[in-house]
Design a protein around this motif. Structure first.
Motif, PDB file in Angstrom:
ATOM      1  N   ASP A 109     -28.607 -38.368 -16.535  1.00 44.94           N
ATOM      2  CA  ASP A 109     -28.596 -37.786 -17.880  1.00 44.94           C
ATOM      3  C   ASP A 109     -28.259 -36.299 -17.897  1.00 44.94           C
ATOM      4  N   ASP A 110     -27.886 -35.731 -16.755  1.00 40.33           N
ATOM      5  CA  ASP A 110     -27.554 -34.304 -16.680  1.00 40.33           C
ATOM      6  C   ASP A 110     -26.388 -34.141 -15.710  1.00 40.33           C
ATOM      7  N   SER A 111     -25.250 -33.708 -16.218  1.00 45.22           N
ATOM      8  CA  SER A 111     -24.055 -33.661 -15.374  1.00 45.22           C
ATOM      9  C   SER A 111     -24.067 -32.503 -14.384  1.00 45.22           C
ATOM     10  N   ILE A 112     -24.701 -31.389 -14.732  1.00 41.87           N
ATOM     11  CA  ILE A 112     -24.693 -30.230 -13.828  1.00 41.87           C
ATOM     12  C   ILE A 112     -25.576 -30.509 -12.620  1.00 41.87           C
ATOM     13  N   GLN A 113     -26.817 -30.875 -12.884  1.00 37.86           N
ATOM     14  CA  GLN A 113     -27.709 -31.234 -11.782  1.00 37.86           C
ATOM     15  C   GLN A 113     -27.271 -32.547 -11.136  1.00 37.86           C
ATOM     16  N   GLY A 114     -26.713 -33.419 -11.957  1.00 40.14           N
ATOM     17  CA  GLY A 114     -26.214 -34.676 -11.428  1.00 40.14           C
ATOM     18  C   GLY A 114     -25.088 -34.475 -10.437  1.00 40.14           C
ATOM     19  N   ALA A 115     -24.222 -33.489 -10.692  1.00 37.52           N
ATOM     20  CA  ALA A 115     -23.125 -33.198  -9.767  1.00 37.52           C
ATOM     21  C   ALA A 115     -23.668 -32.789  -8.402  1.00 37.52           C
ATOM     22  N   LYS A 116     -24.703 -31.963  -8.408  1.00 38.62           N
ATOM     23  CA  LYS A 116     -25.314 -31.536  -7.148  1.00 38.62           C
ATOM     24  C   LYS A 116     -25.951 -32.721  -6.429  1.00 38.62           C
ATOM     25  N   ALA A 117     -26.620 -33.584  -7.206  1.00 39.49           N
ATOM     26  CA  ALA A 117     -27.276 -34.744  -6.620  1.00 39.49           C
ATOM     27  C   ALA A 117     -26.256 -35.699  -6.008  1.00 39.49           C
ATOM     28  N   ALA A 153     -30.928 -49.329   0.636  1.00 42.22           N
ATOM     29  CA  ALA A 153     -31.213 -47.981   1.141  1.00 42.22           C
ATOM     30  C   ALA A 153     -30.337 -46.940   0.460  1.00 42.22           C
ATOM     31  N   ILE A 154     -29.074 -47.276   0.227  1.00 43.73           N
ATOM     32  CA  ILE A 154     -28.152 -46.347  -0.437  1.00 43.73           C
ATOM     33  C   ILE A 154     -28.569 -46.131  -1.884  1.00 43.73           C
ATOM     34  N   LEU A 155     -28.986 -47.212  -2.548  1.00 50.24           N
ATOM     35  CA  LEU A 155     -29.453 -47.107  -3.929  1.00 50.24           C
ATOM     36  C   LEU A 155     -30.690 -46.227  -4.027  1.00 50.24           C
ATOM     37  N   GLN A 156     -31.653 -46.428  -3.136  1.00 43.73           N
ATOM     38  CA  GLN A 156     -32.870 -45.635  -3.178  1.00 43.73           C
ATOM     39  C   GLN A 156     -32.584 -44.170  -2.859  1.00 43.73           C
ATOM     40  N   ALA A 157     -31.618 -43.922  -1.961  1.00 40.26           N
ATOM     41  CA  ALA A 157     -31.230 -42.541  -1.645  1.00 40.26           C
ATOM     42  C   ALA A 157     -30.614 -41.869  -2.869  1.00 40.26           C
ATOM     43  N   TYR A 158     -29.842 -42.628  -3.644  1.00 39.17           N
ATOM     44  CA  TYR A 158     -29.236 -42.087  -4.864  1.00 39.17           C
ATOM     45  C   TYR A 158     -30.308 -41.741  -5.894  1.00 39.17           C
ATOM     46  N   LYS A 159     -31.230 -42.669  -6.097  1.00 40.71           N
ATOM     47  CA  LYS A 159     -32.301 -42.416  -7.058  1.00 40.71           C
ATOM     48  C   LYS A 159     -33.158 -41.226  -6.628  1.00 40.71           C
ATOM     49  N   ALA A 160     -33.404 -41.114  -5.315  1.00 40.76           N
ATOM     50  CA  ALA A 160     -34.190 -39.987  -4.805  1.00 40.76           C
ATOM     51  C   ALA A 160     -33.466 -38.666  -5.032  1.00 40.76           C
ATOM     52  N   ALA A 161     -32.146 -38.660  -4.838  1.00 46.11           N
ATOM     53  CA  ALA A 161     -31.375 -37.435  -5.057  1.00 46.11           C
ATOM     54  C   ALA A 161     -31.394 -37.041  -6.528  1.00 46.11           C
ATOM     55  N   LEU A 162     -31.259 -38.015  -7.410  1.00 48.36           N
ATOM     56  CA  LEU A 162     -31.310 -37.721  -8.844  1.00 48.36           C
ATOM     57  C   LEU A 162     -32.673 -37.167  -9.242  1.00 48.36           C
ATOM     58  N   GLU A 163     -33.730 -37.719  -8.685  1.00 49.13           N
ATOM     59  CA  GLU A 163     -35.067 -37.207  -8.975  1.00 49.13           C
ATOM     60  C   GLU A 163     -35.241 -35.795  -8.412  1.00 49.13           C
ATOM     61  N   GLU A 164     -34.749 -35.581  -7.195  1.00 43.98           N
ATOM     62  CA  GLU A 164     -34.889 -34.264  -6.562  1.00 43.98           C
ATOM     63  C   GLU A 164     -34.196 -33.183  -7.366  1.00 43.98           C
ATOM     64  N   TYR A 165     -33.045 -33.500  -7.947  1.00 45.58           N
ATOM     65  CA  TYR A 165     -32.274 -32.517  -8.708  1.00 45.58           C
ATOM     66  C   TYR A 165     -32.558 -32.598 -10.206  1.00 45.58           C
ATOM     67  N   ASP A 166     -33.556 -33.385 -10.603  1.00 46.60           N
ATOM     68  CA  ASP A 166     -33.969 -33.505 -12.000  1.00 46.60           C
ATOM     69  C   ASP A 166     -32.803 -33.962 -12.868  1.00 46.60           C
ATOM     70  N   ALA A 167     -32.133 -35.035 -12.441  1.00 44.62           N
ATOM     71  CA  ALA A 167     -30.977 -35.545 -13.160  1.00 44.62           C
ATOM     72  C   ALA A 167     -31.105 -37.031 -13.485  1.00 44.62           C
ATOM     73  N   ALA A 168     -32.263 -37.630 -13.218  1.00 48.59           N
ATOM     74  CA  ALA A 168     -32.447 -39.063 -13.449  1.00 48.59           C
ATOM     75  C   ALA A 168     -32.543 -39.363 -14.944  1.00 48.59           C
TER      76      ALA A 168
END
Length: 339
Positions: free
Chosen positions: A111-119, A323-338
């Motif tokens: 839901d956030d393209s700027i933080q999402g790009a980093k994630a 594992a790849i899916l969970q890594a993606y979700k974790a990255a989105l959460e880490e960068y506050d883009a989920a």
């Protein structure tokens, strides 16, 4: 005469401007959007300018916009094969070629393209780039602000798409449209207006700025006001072009191929998209539909099979999809883009 020519050549070389003698390499960068619109003017061009400045002029970047050197779907191969040094690629234009990256096309995850790009940058470089884009150097990821569903008539519920012809943003949305009972009209972004004006398509999924970038506001004046999907383009570099740089110039490129730069190029596009949305909302000829909580839940539920399909496709390629899916979700959460 030979000695005179050599001497003259030496004199001319000594008299050449310092900027020319200091320049070591010119990189050809190709993309497929008009140079005046936000992806280029607020993303690609500032990045290229920063590379040139950071290298003290040793690296020059020559930009070829608007499909001058090749069609949008060809840009990955153009860079991989060395036709150009740098290319701005939409992986969604080549169905099935980058299955891991296809996760970024599943709607209602970001839901956030700027933080999402980093994630996305952090996630994909660890979980997919070597497997799917190992023949090029991946530089940055360039999404627009979460795009919307734009149509000629009201669309508020997934059932409204049944029987409708939609120009999708990429393969993920194309599959979603088909899942909902609609028809996907596959044309590159610059050709979307023609498809709408001829009646080939009745709706599009696009970022807000595209309504003006491609003159679509009169064709599809009805907008579903919810973050619907994201499309993240990728800047890639021919590996031989990179390998041929000096260590000093490689360091400049490396500094510009980072999560931070992915966020920076996304920020300019996000700003433009939000300004375009405000402009549309101020236009009485435009109509905005804000979905209810139940309708939002219906959209998310309708998209759930896309994740399962993605997992099956990635697993079929021999990858650990879960594992790849969970890594993606974790990255989105880490960068506050989920989502």
């Amino acid at each position: 005469m030979i000695r005179t020519s050599v001497a003259l050549g030496a004199i001319l070389a000594l008299c050449a401007p310092l900027s020319v003698s200091a320049q070591e390499v010119t990189l050809r960068l190709s993309h497929w959007v008009p140079p005046s619109i936000a992806p280029a003017s607020k993303g690609i061009e500032p990045w290229a300018q920063s590379v040139q400045e950071a290298s003290d002029g040793r690296i020059a970047i020559q930009i070829f916009p608007a499909q001058q050197l090749g069609k949008a779907p060809d840009h990955y191969d153009m860079a991989a094969q060395g036709i150009v040094d740098l290319a701005w690629v939409n992986p969604g234009y080549t169905a099935g070629r980058f299955p891991i990256y296809g996760l970024t096309q599943v709607p209602f995850l970001v839901d956030d393209s700027i933080q999402g790009a980093k994630a996305i940058h952090a996630w994909y470089m660890e979980n997919g780039a070597a497997q799917e884009m190992g023949d090029v150097k991946v530089c940055f990821f360039h999404p627009h602000a979460p795009g919307a569903f734009h149509s000629k008539v009201d669309v508020t519920h997934p059932d409204d798409v049944r029987g409708m012809n939609v120009r999708p943003a990429h393969q993920g949305i194309s599959r979603f449209v088909s899942l909902l009972g609609g028809g996907a009209v596959q044309v590159p972004a610059p050709e979307a207006r023609e498809a709408l004006s001829k009646g080939t398509a009745e709706a599009v999924t696009f970022p807000w700025g595209a309504m003006y970038d491609f003159n679509l506001s009169e064709e599809v004046p009805v907008h579903l006001d919810m973050p619907f999907y994201m499309s993240a383009q990728v800047m890639i570099m021919n590996q031989r072009s990179y390998d041929g740089l000096s260590d000093e110039n490689k360091a400049v490129i490396d500094d510009h191929c980072s999560p931070d730069w992915s966020g920076r190029v996304a920020a300019g596009w996000h700003e433009d998209d939000m300004a375009a949305k405000d402009r549309l909302m101020a236009d009485e000829a435009q109509s905005f539909n804000e979905p209810t909580e139940d309708e939002i839940a219906a959209w998310i539920s309708a998209a759930a099979p896309l994740t399962e399909e993605w997992k099956a496709e990635v697993a079929a390629k021999g990858h650990d999809a879960e594992a790849i899916l969970q890594a993606y979700k974790a990255a989105l959460e880490e960068y506050d883009a989920a989502y």
